[in-house]
Design an enzyme around this catalytic site. Structure first.
Site, short mmCIF file in Angstrom:
data_model
loop_
_atom_site.label_atom_id
_atom_site.label_comp_id
_atom_site.label_asym_id
_atom_site.label_seq_id
_atom_site.Cartn_x
_atom_site.Cartn_y
_atom_site.Cartn_z
N TYR A 1 0.84 -1.20 0.00
CA TYR A 1 0.00 0.00 0.00
C TYR A 1 0.88 1.25 0.00
O TYR A 1 0.66 2.19 -0.77
CB TYR A 1 -0.92 -0.04 1.23
CG TYR A 1 -1.92 1.10 1.30
CD1 TYR A 1 -3.06 1.09 0.49
CD2 TYR A 1 -1.74 2.17 2.17
CE1 TYR A 1 -3.99 2.12 0.56
CE2 TYR A 1 -2.66 3.21 2.24
CZ TYR A 1 -3.78 3.18 1.44
OH TYR A 1 -4.71 4.21 1.50
N ILE B 1 -9.22 8.50 7.88
CA ILE B 1 -10.56 8.97 7.52
C ILE B 1 -11.56 7.85 7.79
O ILE B 1 -11.31 6.68 7.47
CB ILE B 1 -10.62 9.37 6.02
CG1 ILE B 1 -9.43 10.27 5.63
CG2 ILE B 1 -11.95 10.03 5.70
CD1 ILE B 1 -9.35 11.62 6.29
#
Ligand code: NDP
Length: 258
Positions: free
Chosen positions: A162, A195
């Site tokens: 990632y 988030i």
């Protein structure tokens, strides 16, 4: 074909992408969103976007597929005849967070293809079309926004795939900004922190505690709307004399202190 500017938000049916699409719709853009799910599963999102007065198109498209990307741009040409703003938001986390010493190549390849190669070549295709539009109309204002992550610079050794995909998107931002400057098409990177979305739903407890313990200067989760407002500012042209810049929307997480 309407008078409004048209924005494509990849992965805009939920999470950060939906927050971005909604903010852009409220800012007067017509909206295209894409994802892998059938339309029936994203009807609520489409309804909410349409309730702002925006004209909205949903495309079933996997950003990692060249054929899907081409078909999506063709569908946008057919419906709107224009594309002003591309927001490369769609992205995936590894299915399993695996230590770098054990992680497999399959996950690495999937993440690079989805989070980096797909957006890179979608930008290429969209940019060519934006250049044509710009040449045909001096008043055309194009713009590209890449949604990266603090993982572009922060090392997580249990998801190297990632981090590398996001670091690549940061360089893609720099590269496309350098290439598209002569056409007056700014390219920006919005770099979110933590988030609250489906992507982080499996690690809510961990991040609740980290945030409480001071992970970020601002002691709260970020929300899709926080990213949406930043992207809307860029898409509107409020930073028109900037390009290649990174806007951190991370609650101050990456500020070092002693
Ligand atoms: P979610 O998992 O909540 O949503 C992902 C969205 O991307 C969905 O709309 C999904 O649509 C779409 N998507 C995933 N893969 C593809 C694909 N191959 N082709 C097309 N669409 C796809 O993620 P978030 O909203 O949390 O994340 C959005 C972006 O923000 C990602 O790039 C992520 O890396 C980044 N980010 C997220 C952070 C967070 O804390 N949440 C922090 C920093 C960055 P569908 O399921 O319909 O295919």
């Amino acid at each position: 074909m309407g008078d409004k500017r048209v924005a494509l938000v990849t992965g805009g049916s939920r999470g950060i992408g939906f927050g971005v699409a909604l903010c852009l719709a409220k800012n007067g853009f017509d909206i295209v969103i894409c994802g892998r799910r059938p339309q029936i599963e994203v009807e609520d999102a489409l309804q909410e976007l349409r309730s702002t007065g925006a004209d909205v198109l949903y495309c079933i498209a996997d950003v990692s597929s060249a054929d899907d990307r081409t078909a999506m741009l063709d569908a946008i040409k057919n419906k709107f005849g224009a594309l002003h703003v591309l927001v490369n938001n769609a992205g995936i986390a590894p299915k399993v967070r695996a230590d770098m010493l054990d992680a497999d190549e399959e996950s690495f390849a999937l993440l690079l293809k989805t989070n980096l190669q797909g957006p890179y070549f979608l930008t290429q295709a969209a940019a060519k079309w934006m250049i044509e539009q710009q040449k045909a109309d001096d008043g055309f204002h194009g713009c590209v926004v890449n949604v990266s992550s603090v993982s572009s610079t922060v090392a997580s050794t249990n998801r190297g795939d990632y981090c590398i995909s996001k670091a690549g998107i940061s360089m893609a931002t720099t590269l496309w900004a350098a290439r598209l400057g002569e056409f007056n098409i700014p390219v920006y990177e919005v770099r979110p922190g933590v988030i609250k979305t489906d992507m982080t739903s499996g690690v809510t407890g961990k991040y609740d505690k980290l945030i409480e313990d001071g992970l970020c200067l601002l002691k709260r989760w970020g929300f899709p709307e926080d990213i949406g407002k930043a992207v809307a500012m860029l898409a509107r042209g409020d930073l028109a004399y900037s390009t290649g810049q990174v806007i951190l929307v991370d609650g101050g997480m990456t500020i070092q202190s002693l």
